[in-house]
Design an enzyme around this catalytic site. Structure first.
Site, PDB file in Angstrom:
ATOM      1  N   ASP A 141      37.151  39.539  39.868  1.00 42.83           N
ATOM      2  CA  ASP A 141      37.338  40.893  39.339  1.00 42.83           C
ATOM      3  C   ASP A 141      36.806  40.989  37.918  1.00 42.83           C
ATOM      4  O   ASP A 141      37.263  41.792  37.107  1.00 42.83           O
ATOM      5  CB  ASP A 141      38.829  41.249  39.374  1.00 42.83           C
ATOM      6  CG  ASP A 141      39.064  42.740  39.205  1.00 42.83           C
ATOM      7  OD1 ASP A 141      40.204  43.115  38.811  1.00 42.83           O
ATOM      8  OD2 ASP A 141      38.130  43.532  39.447  1.00 42.83           O
ATOM      9  N   LYS A 144      30.624  42.249  37.384  1.00 45.21           N
ATOM     10  CA  LYS A 144      30.187  42.308  38.780  1.00 45.21           C
ATOM     11  C   LYS A 144      28.906  41.518  39.013  1.00 45.21           C
ATOM     12  O   LYS A 144      28.731  40.935  40.073  1.00 45.21           O
ATOM     13  CB  LYS A 144      30.017  43.770  39.213  1.00 45.21           C
ATOM     14  CG  LYS A 144      31.223  44.649  38.853  1.00 45.21           C
ATOM     15  CD  LYS A 144      32.567  44.019  39.235  1.00 45.21           C
ATOM     16  CE  LYS A 144      33.722  44.657  38.493  1.00 45.21           C
ATOM     17  NZ  LYS A 144      35.001  43.894  38.635  1.00 45.21           N
ATOM     18  N   ASP A 169      36.798  42.212  44.238  1.00 45.63           N
ATOM     19  CA  ASP A 169      37.095  43.624  44.007  1.00 45.63           C
ATOM     20  C   ASP A 169      35.798  44.384  43.715  1.00 45.63           C
ATOM     21  O   ASP A 169      34.772  43.787  43.363  1.00 45.63           O
ATOM     22  CB  ASP A 169      38.065  43.778  42.827  1.00 45.63           C
ATOM     23  CG  ASP A 169      38.594  45.204  42.698  1.00 45.63           C
ATOM     24  OD1 ASP A 169      38.957  45.598  41.579  1.00 45.63           O
ATOM     25  OD2 ASP A 169      38.621  45.932  43.715  1.00 45.63           O
ATOM     26  N   ASN A 170      35.829  45.710  43.882  1.00 45.24           N
ATOM     27  CA  ASN A 170      34.757  46.612  43.430  1.00 45.24           C
ATOM     28  C   ASN A 170      33.420  46.435  44.130  1.00 45.24           C
ATOM     29  O   ASN A 170      32.358  46.591  43.504  1.00 45.24           O
ATOM     30  CB  ASN A 170      34.549  46.478  41.918  1.00 45.24           C
ATOM     31  CG  ASN A 170      35.828  46.604  41.154  1.00 45.24           C
ATOM     32  OD1 ASN A 170      36.268  45.676  40.489  1.00 45.24           O
ATOM     33  ND2 ASN A 170      36.472  47.756  41.253  1.00 45.24           N
ATOM     34  N   GLU A 199      40.799  52.236  42.146  1.00 43.41           N
ATOM     35  CA  GLU A 199      42.183  52.351  41.667  1.00 43.41           C
ATOM     36  C   GLU A 199      42.452  53.744  41.080  1.00 43.41           C
ATOM     37  O   GLU A 199      41.688  54.250  40.274  1.00 43.41           O
ATOM     38  CB  GLU A 199      42.493  51.267  40.616  1.00 43.41           C
ATOM     39  CG  GLU A 199      41.479  51.106  39.516  1.00 43.41           C
ATOM     40  CD  GLU A 199      40.437  50.042  39.824  1.00 43.41           C
ATOM     41  OE1 GLU A 199      40.133  49.833  41.003  1.00 43.41           O
ATOM     42  OE2 GLU A 199      39.905  49.438  38.885  1.00 43.41           O
TER      43      GLU A 199
HETATM   44  O1  LIG Z   1      34.216  46.109  34.942  1.00 40.99           O
HETATM   45  C1  LIG Z   1      35.225  45.914  35.598  1.00 40.99           C
HETATM   46  N1  LIG Z   1      35.884  44.756  35.522  1.00 40.99           N
HETATM   47  C2  LIG Z   1      35.370  43.688  34.655  1.00 40.99           C
HETATM   48  C3  LIG Z   1      35.783  43.926  33.178  1.00 40.99           C
HETATM   49  C4  LIG Z   1      35.116  42.955  32.248  1.00 40.99           C
HETATM   50  C5  LIG Z   1      35.404  41.524  32.666  1.00 40.99           C
HETATM   51  C6  LIG Z   1      35.008  40.540  31.580  1.00 40.99           C
HETATM   52  N2  LIG Z   1      35.532  39.241  31.945  1.00 40.99           N
HETATM   53  C7  LIG Z   1      36.814  38.991  32.210  1.00 40.99           C
HETATM   54  C8  LIG Z   1      36.942  37.659  32.518  1.00 40.99           C
HETATM   55  C9  LIG Z   1      35.682  37.074  32.451  1.00 40.99           C
HETATM   56  C10 LIG Z   1      35.189  35.764  32.643  1.00 40.99           C
HETATM   57  N3  LIG Z   1      33.885  35.508  32.480  1.00 40.99           N
HETATM   58  C11 LIG Z   1      33.046  36.504  32.116  1.00 40.99           C
HETATM   59  C12 LIG Z   1      33.448  37.820  31.910  1.00 40.99           C
HETATM   60  C13 LIG Z   1      34.792  38.097  32.077  1.00 40.99           C
HETATM   61  C14 LIG Z   1      35.793  47.016  36.431  1.00 40.99           C
HETATM   62  C15 LIG Z   1      35.348  48.321  36.189  1.00 40.99           C
HETATM   63  C16 LIG Z   1      35.881  49.402  36.931  1.00 40.99           C
HETATM   64  C17 LIG Z   1      35.413  50.784  36.650  1.00 40.99           C
HETATM   65  C18 LIG Z   1      35.012  51.138  35.367  1.00 40.99           C
HETATM   66  C19 LIG Z   1      34.609  52.433  35.087  1.00 40.99           C
HETATM   67  C20 LIG Z   1      34.609  53.389  36.112  1.00 40.99           C
HETATM   68  F1  LIG Z   1      34.233  54.647  35.852  1.00 40.99           F
HETATM   69  C21 LIG Z   1      35.006  53.030  37.379  1.00 40.99           C
HETATM   70  C22 LIG Z   1      35.405  51.738  37.654  1.00 40.99           C
HETATM   71  C23 LIG Z   1      36.842  49.169  37.926  1.00 40.99           C
HETATM   72  C24 LIG Z   1      37.253  47.861  38.181  1.00 40.99           C
HETATM   73  O2  LIG Z   1      38.185  47.602  39.152  1.00 40.99           O
HETATM   74  C25 LIG Z   1      36.736  46.784  37.444  1.00 40.99           C
HETATM   75  O3  LIG Z   1      37.182  45.526  37.749  1.00 40.99           O
HETATM   76 MG   LIG Z   2      38.271  45.532  39.574  1.00 41.53          MG
END
Ligand SMILES: O=C(NCCCCCn1ccc2cnccc21)c1cc(-c2ccc(F)cc2)cc(O)c1O
Ligand SMILES: [Mg+2]
Length: 214
Positions: A141, A144, A169-170, A199
């Site tokens: 998660d 992506k 996810d996603n 979500e």
């Molecule tokens: O971007 C998403 N998640 C990732 C967030 C950053 C992770 C960074 N990070 C964390 C641990 C890690 C370890 N290694 C490297 C990098 C690492 C996300 C976005 C949406 C979304 C956003 C806007 C919208 F308009 C609609 C939907 C919905 C989701 O469910 C999501 O999960």
């Molecule tokens: Mg997610």
């Protein structure tokens, strides 16, 4: 200094949730994020899919990539058998203390270890530094575009065994096209798609389960 959305989520949990009750913490976050401020927790609808896959996997050792506020870590950890453990990787230093506090309020601190950094740097350390043998369950998660390379890294590091279950996810929104391409064309993974919704929104999304065949 103005509070962040994640701090406001923690405030709401701290004020409204029943200490030591994971369900009440999850309900509080879902209520806050559907009524007050949207946030990227896996949420209640996809959360049920996550619950079912965790129950199927019944993991002794689980890994999560993308802790955020700890919502999915609580969903996973509340289902773990005694002595089972969840490692959760978060790279954003702002989110780590908030997730730790929310997991503490849920009473699950003993079952979750949050590791701060990038998955690609921490995955190669899991065996040597964190005494992990193999992973029974992995929840993807995080970024992506990192789902595929970090899955390859897990395999290369010998962290997957016959029957290891990955859940991503996603798959639709924001989308993980490279991962989907990789995992569905890789003969050593058995894939299942779970249609759902983003979500707290009426936007289509999906989760993909991939069982490693060894
Ligand atoms: O971007 C998403 N998640 C990732 C967030 C950053 C992770 C960074 N990070 C964390 C641990 C890690 C370890 N290694 C490297 C990098 C690492 C996300 C976005 C949406 C979304 C956003 C806007 C919208 F308009 C609609 C939907 C919905 C989701 O469910 C999501 O999960
Ligand atoms: Mg997610």
């Amino acid at each position: 200094m103005d509070q962040s959305k994640e701090q406001r989520i923690l405030n709401s949990v701290s004020y409204n949730a029943v200490k030591g009750d994971p369900e009440s913490v999850l309900d509080c976050i879902d209520k806050y994020c559907s009524q007050k401020e949207w946030a990227m927790n896996v949420g209640d609808e996809k959360g049920l899919i996550l619950d079912n896959v965790v129950k199927e996997a019944d993991p002794t050792t689980a890994l999560e990539l993308g802790t955020y506020c700890g919502y999915s870590a609580i969903r996973i950890a509340r289902l773990l058998k005694p002595k089972a453990h969840l490692f959760s990787i978060e790279f954003n230093p702002e989110f780590v203390p908030i997730a730790k506090e929310i997991i503490e309020i849920a009473g699950l601190s003993d079952k979750v270890t949050i590791l701060e950094g990038h998955a690609q740097d921490i995955i190669p350390q899991l065996k040597s530094k964190y005494d992990v043998d193999t992973l029974d369950f992995v929840f993807l998660d995080h970024w992506k575009e990192r789902y595929a390379p970090d899955t390859i890294l897990l395999e290369e590091c010998g962290l997957l065994r016959k029957g290891s279950i990955l859940l991503a996810d996603n798959i639709i929104y924001p989308g993980a096209p490279e991962f989907l391409e990789y995992i569905r064309n890789h003969k050593r993974f058995e894939c299942t798609n779970y249609p759902s919704h983003l979500e707290y929104m009426k936007v289509e999304d999906a989760m993909e389960k991939a069982v490693y065949l060894g």
